[in-house]
Design an enzyme around this catalytic site. Structure first.
Site, PDB file in Angstrom:
ATOM      1  CB  SER A 175      -1.041  -0.113   1.199  1.00 56.91           C
ATOM      2  OG  SER A 175      -1.818   1.128   1.272  1.00 56.91           O
ATOM      3  CG  HIS A 202      -4.097  -1.261  -0.761  1.00 55.67           C
ATOM      4  ND1 HIS A 202      -3.844  -0.950   0.684  1.00 55.67           N
ATOM      5  CD2 HIS A 202      -4.269  -2.518  -0.990  1.00 55.67           C
ATOM      6  CE1 HIS A 202      -3.816  -2.345   1.112  1.00 55.67           C
ATOM      7  NE2 HIS A 202      -4.388  -2.947   0.514  1.00 55.67           N
ATOM      8  CG  ASP A 298      -5.196  -6.082   2.195  1.00 52.58           C
ATOM      9  OD1 ASP A 298      -5.676  -7.132   2.296  1.00 52.58           O
ATOM     10  OD2 ASP A 298      -5.224  -5.613   0.999  1.00 52.58           O
TER      11      ASP A 298
END
Length: 360
Positions: A175, A202, A298
């Protein structure tokens, strides 16, 4: 708790007001100041010493890139770029220069829609105190002193394994801070590995194709934004398309990509957990999962799935992660095989593959 002090730099009066309104709705944030061009912006950053800067790239007097170089060189401060989707190539240049993340305006030329990105910008602002600025500064200096070379021209990838390998797939999730980290890993190889690499970063829709094209130019791998039905084969890198999840299924003796709309419970998109769990199901013990820098958790469920299927898992070390959230949560599961600094991850992948592939 100390509040997050933010300076907003944008030449559009409407955009400035919209961003300030978003920030002022957060009790943990105070807008320390704002500027409508780059020259005024650098004065505000130097004088006010904020915790965070939001930055538009296209401005009069001094553009966002020049301002970003000055900020990172003289008063290193976390910068979030707020950019139109049409400026995707510029966003990745800004990330190379030290910006920690970006927020995509919903569409070009419709300033009112800026209000719809509230959740995205607020989430990224809240993570400012967890940023590893020493690593951001180090990477920015490395890129300036030694920009990555253009990769040699690659032959068209073929759907066959030409060298034995202990792995079928390396699945990488990241991310905040992820794009430069992924670029660093892929550009470290002088020759493509005899396995597939799949990546969930992401990122909103409209940016992942440019990201893939950029990686394709800078690495020896064939890199592309994944499309539904794409075949997963050795030497190919597939990037999950922004705004969607990437999973896999077996079809006629091959493994193909299935691009899925995110489910309501998916907080992070593309979902690293969904990709890792699918790799575990399809590739089983010949899967290596890698969780890189990023906010949130995540990837933690995904590494459990990989280990449950007999595969392996790595996490980026805190020393190199721009944000240690995702790696920390993966490590906390107790199933990660090794914690590795970014600059050694490519070597670790090569070793676990079992192929003597040269590295830079």
């Amino acid at each position: 708790m100390r509040k997050i002090r933010v300076v907003v730099i944008d030449d559009s009066a409407f955009n400035r007001r919209a961003i300030i309104k978003m920030l002022e709705s957060m009790p943990e944030v105070v807008v320390a100041g704002y500027a409508n061009d780059g020259e005024e912006g650098i004065r505000k950053v130097i004088d006010l010493k904020p915790d965070l800067v939001t930055l538009d790239l296209e401005m009069p007097k001094m553009d966002g890139f020049t301002l970003l170089r000055i900020i990172m060189g003289y008063c290193p401060t976390p910068v979030i770029v707020i950019s139109a989707k049409s400026d995707d190539e510029k966003v990745f240049k800004a990330l190379e220069l030290g910006a920690v993340d970006f927020v995509a305006k919903p569409s070009q030329g419709i300033s009112e829609e800026l209000l719809t990105i509230t959740d995205d910008i607020q989430q990224k602002v809240r993570g400012v105190f967890s940023l590893n600025m020493k690593e951001i500064i180090r990477r920015e200096k490395v890129e300036v002193l030694a920009p990555p070379p253009v990769a040699p021209k690659k032959a068209e990838a073929e759907p066959r394994r030409v060298v034995p390998c202990r792995l079928d797939v390396v699945a990488i999730g990241s991310s905040t801070g992820g794009p430069p980290a992924i670029q660093r890993i892929l550009s470290s190889f002088r020759e493509a590995l005899p396995l597939a690499i799949v990546i969930s970063q992401h990122m909103p829709a409209g940016f992942t194709r440019t990201f893939a094209e950029r990686l394709n130019r800078l690495s020896v791998f064939e890199v592309k934004e994944a499309a539904d039905g794409d075949t997963v084969w050795p030497g190919r890198v597939l990037i999950a398309p922004g705004g969607h999840n990437m999973v896999f299924e077996k079809s006629s003796g091959s493994v193909v990509v299935r691009v899925r709309k995110p489910s309501p419970e998916d907080r992070y998109i593309p979902s690293v957990d969904a990709m890792l769990a699918s790799c575990a199901e399809v590739f089983g013990p010949r899967t290596l999962g890698v969780v890189l820098t990023g906010m949130g958790n995540d990837g933690s469920r995904g590494v459990r799935a990989i280990k449950g299927a007999g595969g392996q898992a790595l996490a980026e070390a805190e020393s190199s992660a721009v944000v240690f959230g995702m790696p920390r949560e993966a490590i906390a599961t107790g199933v990660v095989d090794k914690v590795v600094p970014l600059d050694l991850i490519a070597r670790e992948i090569r070793m676990r593959c079992g192929v003597a592939t040269d590295l830079d």
